[in-house]
Design an enzyme around this catalytic site. Structure first.
Site, PDB file in Angstrom:
ATOM      1  N   ALA A 131     -19.514  37.288  50.681  1.00 43.84           N
ATOM      2  CA  ALA A 131     -19.203  37.325  49.252  1.00 43.84           C
ATOM      3  C   ALA A 131     -17.736  37.678  49.065  1.00 43.84           C
ATOM      4  O   ALA A 131     -17.318  38.798  49.359  1.00 43.84           O
ATOM      5  CB  ALA A 131     -20.080  38.346  48.529  1.00 43.84           C
ATOM      6  N   ALA A 179     -25.322  40.226  37.268  1.00 46.34           N
ATOM      7  CA  ALA A 179     -24.068  40.951  37.101  1.00 46.34           C
ATOM      8  C   ALA A 179     -24.290  42.351  36.545  1.00 46.34           C
ATOM      9  O   ALA A 179     -23.481  43.257  36.778  1.00 46.34           O
ATOM     10  CB  ALA A 179     -23.136  40.167  36.171  1.00 46.34           C
ATOM     11  N   PRO A 242      -7.166  41.748  35.523  1.00 50.71           N
ATOM     12  CA  PRO A 242      -5.876  41.239  35.032  1.00 50.71           C
ATOM     13  C   PRO A 242      -4.685  42.048  35.530  1.00 50.71           C
ATOM     14  O   PRO A 242      -3.658  41.473  35.912  1.00 50.71           O
ATOM     15  CB  PRO A 242      -6.032  41.314  33.510  1.00 50.71           C
ATOM     16  CG  PRO A 242      -7.501  41.117  33.290  1.00 50.71           C
ATOM     17  CD  PRO A 242      -8.151  41.867  34.420  1.00 50.71           C
ATOM     18  N   GLU A 244      -4.533  43.842  38.297  1.00 49.21           N
ATOM     19  CA  GLU A 244      -4.399  43.553  39.723  1.00 49.21           C
ATOM     20  C   GLU A 244      -3.665  42.227  39.937  1.00 49.21           C
ATOM     21  O   GLU A 244      -2.757  42.127  40.779  1.00 49.21           O
ATOM     22  CB  GLU A 244      -5.774  43.495  40.375  1.00 49.21           C
ATOM     23  CG  GLU A 244      -5.742  43.058  41.835  1.00 49.21           C
ATOM     24  CD  GLU A 244      -7.131  42.992  42.467  1.00 49.21           C
ATOM     25  OE1 GLU A 244      -7.231  42.455  43.588  1.00 49.21           O
ATOM     26  OE2 GLU A 244      -8.107  43.465  41.848  1.00 49.21           O
ATOM     27  N   ARG A 245      -4.039  41.221  39.175  1.00 49.93           N
ATOM     28  CA  ARG A 245      -3.434  39.903  39.358  1.00 49.93           C
ATOM     29  C   ARG A 245      -1.988  39.881  38.898  1.00 49.93           C
ATOM     30  O   ARG A 245      -1.143  39.190  39.488  1.00 49.93           O
ATOM     31  CB  ARG A 245      -4.282  38.859  38.635  1.00 49.93           C
ATOM     32  CG  ARG A 245      -5.591  38.627  39.369  1.00 49.93           C
ATOM     33  CD  ARG A 245      -6.656  37.929  38.575  1.00 49.93           C
ATOM     34  NE  ARG A 245      -7.850  37.758  39.407  1.00 49.93           N
ATOM     35  CZ  ARG A 245      -9.071  37.479  38.961  1.00 49.93           C
ATOM     36  NH1 ARG A 245      -9.266  37.328  37.650  1.00 49.93           N
ATOM     37  NH2 ARG A 245     -10.074  37.360  39.792  1.00 49.93           N
ATOM     38  N   GLN A 338      12.889  26.195  56.057  1.00 51.73           N
ATOM     39  CA  GLN A 338      13.377  24.906  56.534  1.00 51.73           C
ATOM     40  C   GLN A 338      14.906  24.873  56.557  1.00 51.73           C
ATOM     41  O   GLN A 338      15.519  24.332  57.485  1.00 51.73           O
ATOM     42  CB  GLN A 338      12.836  23.792  55.647  1.00 51.73           C
ATOM     43  CG  GLN A 338      13.198  22.383  56.095  1.00 51.73           C
ATOM     44  CD  GLN A 338      12.448  21.950  57.341  1.00 51.73           C
ATOM     45  OE1 GLN A 338      11.420  22.528  57.688  1.00 51.73           O
ATOM     46  NE2 GLN A 338      12.943  20.923  58.026  1.00 51.73           N
ATOM     47  N   HIS A 340      16.800  27.297  57.115  1.00 51.78           N
ATOM     48  CA  HIS A 340      17.267  28.121  58.226  1.00 51.78           C
ATOM     49  C   HIS A 340      17.195  27.385  59.567  1.00 51.78           C
ATOM     50  O   HIS A 340      17.721  27.871  60.563  1.00 51.78           O
ATOM     51  CB  HIS A 340      16.431  29.404  58.329  1.00 51.78           C
ATOM     52  CG  HIS A 340      16.830  30.493  57.377  1.00 51.78           C
ATOM     53  ND1 HIS A 340      16.570  30.439  56.026  1.00 51.78           N
ATOM     54  CD2 HIS A 340      17.477  31.663  57.585  1.00 51.78           C
ATOM     55  CE1 HIS A 340      17.012  31.551  55.447  1.00 51.78           C
ATOM     56  NE2 HIS A 340      17.573  32.305  56.366  1.00 51.78           N
ATOM     57  N   GLY A 341      16.517  26.258  59.576  1.00 51.45           N
ATOM     58  CA  GLY A 341      16.371  25.524  60.832  1.00 51.45           C
ATOM     59  C   GLY A 341      15.592  26.335  61.859  1.00 51.45           C
ATOM     60  O   GLY A 341      14.661  27.074  61.518  1.00 51.45           O
ATOM     61  N   GLY A 366      -8.306  36.884  43.989  1.00 47.03           N
ATOM     62  CA  GLY A 366      -8.815  35.669  43.366  1.00 47.03           C
ATOM     63  C   GLY A 366      -7.986  34.481  43.802  1.00 47.03           C
ATOM     64  O   GLY A 366      -6.773  34.445  43.602  1.00 47.03           O
TER      65      GLY A 366
END
Length: 381
Positions: A131, A179, A242, A244-245, A338, A340-341, A366
């Protein structure tokens, strides 16, 4: 465009955080990467400087300031110093609302002073082997027996999992209520039947302890339940996601900005075909695109911070910020690598570490796909 999110007190606090990171973290972080964990002493030193629990009331040792701009400063400076081992954002941005808003007076007295001082490190245990984004699929159970819950189950991918003294565990107290059958319980270090598994070996964020947690007939006092009643856990989680995100989005933009600055400097000094690689049109175009996207993202995220402070940040707003900025972060850092090669593939260069650390950003808190689903459902289809 000039950034106008912060006031003088935030700038002064930023200097304190910068000095702390330069002195106590940066010189030691490479060793922590090898060790797979950050010493607990660092948490205590950060606590002494007031880096934790801004919203904790003064009587419990906090500042009593509900201003996410202070959280933002800590997140940005940790990112800019490459200190991905510090689980401070989880402690400050994710755990604080649970321990400040959902606790009774007795719980506050027991937990909040240590939370602020850094003596009590926190974690939240949502994810299980079966989960992840679907929290209604949680199988960890808590059966009430008198004044205790008997907790059984397993959690994985738990940030601060090895160091944590307090773990908020998402458990199912009613198997038939969907829930409404989920409750949050605080498990404390040393409780019989609570054990920790592996400190997981991750692609990036090597210094951050991320663990498996096991609960075998752990007797958790009812006094350790968050909220006045059973079955409120799912709503409590949704209310706090919200923030946290948004915290993840703050980190994402700071990471993109930091790597962009480093890459501009590299392109200014790196020579190819007798001139700096920054003088080539392709390089300038790539940097122009990253700079534009990053600045636009910065202003949206800053507006979200203001909305959160005003109590107006919606789940949809946060989902937009989270998916867009984290996808931008991974895309921008990949393009900078990229430029930086071959040196970009060497872990001694900051861009390589940033590239490894960034990959999880579109997953935890999420996934991008879940964020788009949240936004899509808001249309009412």
């Amino acid at each position: 465009m000039q950034r106008d999110l912060f006031e003088e007190e935030h700038h002064l606090f930023r200097e304190t955080v910068r000095e702390f990171l330069a002195r106590e973290v940066v010189p030691h972080h490479p060793q922590w990467e090898k060790d797979g964990i950050v010493p607990r002493e660092v948490w205590k030193k950060a606590g002494e400087l007031g880096m934790f629990g801004f919203s904790v009331p003064e009587e419990y040792g906090g500042s009593g300031i509900t201003d996410f701009r202070y959280n933002t400063v800590v997140v940005e400076e940790v990112i800019r110093h490459g200190a991905s081992g510090l689980g401070f954002s989880l402690h400050n941005d994710i755990m604080a609302p649970y321990l400040v808003d959902l606790t009774d007076d007795g719980q506050k007295q027991r937990w909040l002073p240590g939370f602020v001082s850094g003596e009590l490190i926190t974690a939240i245990a949502m994810t299980e082997p079966g989960a992840g984004s679907d929290l209604q699929g949680v199988r960890t159970t808590a059966v009430r027996e008198g004044d205790h819950y008997v907790l059984n189950g397993q959690k994985t991918f738990i940030t601060n999992g090895i160091n944590a003294d307090l773990v908020v565990v998402v458990a199912r107290t009613d198997p038939d209520a969907g829930a409404r059958g989920i409750t949050l319980l605080v498990v404390e270090r040393g409780m019989e039947g609570f054990t920790r598994g592996r400190n997981l070996d991750k692609v990036g964020m090597k210094a951050q302890d991320t663990a498996e947690l096991f609960f075998s007939d752990v007797r958790v006092p009812v006094a350790n339940r968050l909220g006045p009643a059973e079955g409120e856990g799912f709503v409590q989680l949704m209310n706090n996601l919200p923030q946290e995100r948004l915290s993840i989005a703050v980190a994402a933009v700071a990471a993109a900005e930091t790597v962009l600055e480093q890459t501009v400097e590299y392109c200014r000094n790196r020579q190819a075909f007798g001139r700096s690689i920054g003088s080539f049109q392709n390089t300038r175009f790539v940097l122009a695109e990253i700079a534009t996207e990053t600045e636009i993202a910065r202003h949206y995220v800053d507006k979200c911070v203001r909305a959160l402070n005003a109590g107006q940040l919606t789940a949809v707003d946060a989902a937009k910020a989270k998916w867009w900025t984290t996808e931008l972060q991974t895309r921008a850092i990949d393009r900078c690598l990229q430029l930086h090669g071959g040196y970009g593939y060497m872990t001694e260069y900051p861009v390589a570490k940033a590239w490894l650390d960034s990959r999880v950003q579109t997953i935890y808190g999420g996934t991008t796909e879940i964020m788009k689903e949240i936004i899509g459902r808001s249309f009412g289809f």
